[in-house]
Design a protein around this motif. Structure first.
Motif, PDB file in Angstrom:
ATOM      1  N   ALA A 244       0.804  -1.311   0.014  1.00 20.50           N
ATOM      2  CA  ALA A 244       0.063  -0.076   0.085  1.00 20.50           C
ATOM      3  C   ALA A 244       0.915   1.183   0.079  1.00 20.50           C
ATOM      4  O   ALA A 244       1.970   1.023   0.288  1.00 20.50           O
ATOM      5  N   ASP A 245       0.417   2.447  -0.273  1.00 21.36           N
ATOM      6  CA  ASP A 245       0.884   3.660  -0.329  1.00 21.36           C
ATOM      7  C   ASP A 245       0.758   4.497   0.709  1.00 21.36           C
ATOM      8  O   ASP A 245      -0.637   4.943   0.937  1.00 21.36           O
ATOM      9  N   GLU A 247       1.127   7.467   1.636  1.00 25.44           N
ATOM     10  CA  GLU A 247       0.714   8.960   1.296  1.00 25.44           C
ATOM     11  C   GLU A 247      -1.037   8.773   0.930  1.00 25.44           C
ATOM     12  O   GLU A 247      -1.606   9.696   1.271  1.00 25.44           O
ATOM     13  N   SER A 248      -1.239   7.966   0.138  1.00 24.85           N
ATOM     14  CA  SER A 248      -2.799   7.706  -0.156  1.00 24.85           C
ATOM     15  C   SER A 248      -3.637   7.551   0.941  1.00 24.85           C
ATOM     16  O   SER A 248      -4.744   7.841   1.186  1.00 24.85           O
ATOM     17  N   VAL A 249      -3.018   6.816   2.026  1.00 28.52           N
ATOM     18  CA  VAL A 249      -3.718   6.473   3.120  1.00 28.52           C
ATOM     19  C   VAL A 249      -3.930   7.584   4.011  1.00 28.52           C
ATOM     20  O   VAL A 249      -4.978   8.109   4.676  1.00 28.52           O
ATOM     21  N   ARG A 250      -2.712   8.122   4.131  1.00 28.00           N
ATOM     22  CA  ARG A 250      -2.781   9.423   4.721  1.00 28.00           C
ATOM     23  C   ARG A 250      -4.024  10.676   4.265  1.00 28.00           C
ATOM     24  O   ARG A 250      -4.802  10.939   5.241  1.00 28.00           O
ATOM     25  N   ARG A 251      -3.896  10.554   2.990  1.00 23.41           N
ATOM     26  CA  ARG A 251      -4.744  11.585   2.540  1.00 23.41           C
ATOM     27  C   ARG A 251      -6.381  10.948   2.625  1.00 23.41           C
ATOM     28  O   ARG A 251      -7.333  11.791   2.947  1.00 23.41           O
ATOM     29  N   GLY A 252      -6.592   9.657   2.724  1.00 20.32           N
ATOM     30  CA  GLY A 252      -7.750   8.992   2.955  1.00 20.32           C
ATOM     31  C   GLY A 252      -8.411   9.285   4.294  1.00 20.32           C
ATOM     32  O   GLY A 252      -9.641   9.683   4.557  1.00 20.32           O
ATOM     33  N   SER A 255      -8.665  13.504   5.445  1.00 18.68           N
ATOM     34  CA  SER A 255     -10.083  14.224   4.914  1.00 18.68           C
ATOM     35  C   SER A 255     -11.100  14.012   5.736  1.00 18.68           C
ATOM     36  O   SER A 255     -12.058  14.626   5.790  1.00 18.68           O
ATOM     37  N   TYR A 261      -5.350  16.312   9.224  1.00 22.84           N
ATOM     38  CA  TYR A 261      -3.872  16.185   8.414  1.00 22.84           C
ATOM     39  C   TYR A 261      -2.701  16.267   9.437  1.00 22.84           C
ATOM     40  O   TYR A 261      -1.728  15.682   9.153  1.00 22.84           O
ATOM     41  N   GLU A 439       7.831  11.768  -5.455  1.00 18.61           N
ATOM     42  CA  GLU A 439       7.097  10.742  -6.235  1.00 18.61           C
ATOM     43  C   GLU A 439       7.621   9.587  -6.655  1.00 18.61           C
ATOM     44  O   GLU A 439       8.636   9.816  -7.406  1.00 18.61           O
ATOM     45  N   ARG A 455       6.096   3.546   0.946  1.00 20.10           N
ATOM     46  CA  ARG A 455       5.541   3.805  -0.368  1.00 20.10           C
ATOM     47  C   ARG A 455       6.246   2.754  -1.350  1.00 20.10           C
ATOM     48  O   ARG A 455       7.168   2.363  -1.120  1.00 20.10           O
TER      49      ARG A 455
END
Length: 467
Positions: A244-245, A247-252, A255, A261, A439, A455
């Motif tokens: 898993a990433d 960073e995507s989890v953090r944004r998920g 929010s 955040y 990235e 990541r």
């Protein structure tokens, strides 16, 4: 108002400068003549944005002075801020020797009603210890029954972020004041209300509570923030394993307004003067009172392990034996906008690389001198390792000819470098990023082997592009 600040460290100096800035007559005292000499010569012993300019203004206006004269400092201020260090003791508890020494001096020289403000981060019950010490000194002077020499001990914890402390003090989100509900406490409350009135003009920011709750609040706040960091770091290691990433989890999750955040960034561990020692001190307070703060003990354990994650990635990529390898380290301070090296992740990472035989070139925009001092002490019994540690004047100097780049502190100047130049400067185009600044896909497309925290690692194709 006449204010005395005991201690010219990080908290004391910022507090004194900001109170002088709004018009108070401030006397800063310290037992370290070296610090006082630096300050009286126009220097600043710490790096904090905006502080030097503020001290220059207030010094020119005659609203702030620096001295080692303890007696004069006590006689000067109606309000006495104790802002000395509370380093961790061997068992993790806060060492209060400097706080109690300051209290003893106040009792020894007190010449009228004093408000004694515990600004240092101290465990629950410290105000009572301060009160007893002052009482003892007043009794020695035969003044215990004189109303003229009564006093009140107040808890007023600081909530200053290193790198943004001046702004935090001048525009606080809250002012916590713990105060006794008695005659002396009422007198103290009026003085503190007057002192902080300029910060409450737009809306009331002061939260009044009992002294013990105020002492507890400071530890609880830092413990919560440290918990969020370790929570994300723990998840980042699982994300590495399952693909898993983070960073995507953090944004998920960020929010969600119930979560937000703040302090949800995965990295290579927290450091500094507050989080490590405050988590330890609160956990030790619990043990002393027959409790176990299981979450906080896990927070500390995760953080200790996290400081080895980047080293593990380097070893996995390049092998356990790093003799003949050279690594560029970008970022030495524990966070940006400070030169504070206390509990900095760079210390663990650099020591581990040196232990494996590597040569290290470190660069930091402001912490170079402090890093040299700290590592000279850390590696005093490892002179051969110390010879392979070099502190560079520019990030380019650190980079050229290195076998890899290790990013430890997220300074702004590291966020958007010339990647093509970076790639050509490195002997091996590989980056180990402890702050997830770039990235992975973009790095792979440029032919840079990129390893971040939590990541996915994107494999490079034969032509240097991602597969």
């Amino acid at each position: 108002m006449k204010v005395t600040i005991v201690g010219t460290g990080y908290v004391g100096l910022v507090t004194g400068a900001c109170l002088a800035e709004i018009g108070n007559d401030v006397f800063c005292v310290d037992v370290d003549p070296r610090k006082i000499e630096i300050l009286n010569n126009g220097g600043v012993p710490i790096h904090e944005p905006g502080l030097q300019e503020m001290l220059r203004r207030t010094r020119a206006a005659g609203r702030i002075q620096f001295s080692t004269d303890v007696k004069a400092s006590v006689e000067h201020g109606d309000i006495q801020f104790i802002a000395v260090g509370t380093p961790p003791d061997e068992d993790g508890s806060a060492d209060l020797q400097y706080v109690l020494a300051a209290a003893r001096n106040i009792g020894k020289y007190s010449n009228g009603f004093k408000v004694i403000v515990d600004k240092s981060t101290v465990p629950v019950g410290t105000a009572l210890q301060v009160q007893k010490v002052i009482d003892e000194e007043l009794k020695t002077r035969g003044l215990e029954s004189s109303d003229k020499h009564r006093f009140s001990v107040v808890s007023n914890p600081e909530f200053l972020k290193e790198g943004a402390a001046v702004d935090d003090f001048m525009r606080p989100d809250r002012i916590v004041i713990g105060i006794d509900d008695d005659d002396a406490g009422n007198r103290a409350r009026e003085k503190m209300k007057r002192l902080y009135a300029p910060f409450n003009r737009n809306h009331e920011r002061t939260l009044y509570m009992d002294v013990r709750s105020a002492e507890f609040t400071k530890y609880a706040a830092n413990a919560m923030l440290a918990t969020r960091i370790s929570f994300m770091n723990d998840l980042s290691n699982l994300a590495d394993t399952v693909g898993a990433d983070i960073e995507s989890v953090r944004r998920g999750i960020g929010s969600d307004p119930r979560i937000g955040y703040h302090f949800l960034y995965a990295g290579c561990g927290y450091g500094g003067s507050c989080f490590p020692k405050d988590v330890q001190a609160l956990a030790q307070t619990a043990r002393e009172n027959g409790h176990t703060l299981r979450i906080l003990e896990a927070v500390e354990a995760v953080n200790n392990d996290q400081k080895e994650v980047l080293v593990n990635k380097i070893v996995k990529r390049m092998g356990e034996d790093l003799r003949g390898r050279t690594f560029a380290i970008w970022g030495l301070a524990f966070k940006p906008n400070t030169d504070d090296m206390r509990e900095a992740s760079s210390r663990r990472i650099i020591e581990a690389l040196l232990r494996r035989g590597a040569t290290v070139r470190g660069y930091d925009p402001v912490a170079r001198d402090e890093a040299e001092r700290v590592f000279a002490l850390d590696l005093a019994d490892r002179p051969e390792d110390l010879k392979r540690l070099h502190f560079m004047k520019t990030q380019q100097d650190a980079l050229t000819g290195a076998d890899g780049l290790v990013i430890v502190t997220e300074w702004k100047e590291f966020k958007s470098p010339d990647f093509w130049h970076l790639k050509s400067a490195l002997k091996t185009p590989v980056i180990f990023d402890g702050r997830n600044l770039y990235e992975p896909e973009a790095m792979a497309e440029m032919g840079i082997d990129y390893f971040a925290i939590g990541r996915p690692h994107v494999e490079l194709g034969r032509n240097g592009s991602s597969n």
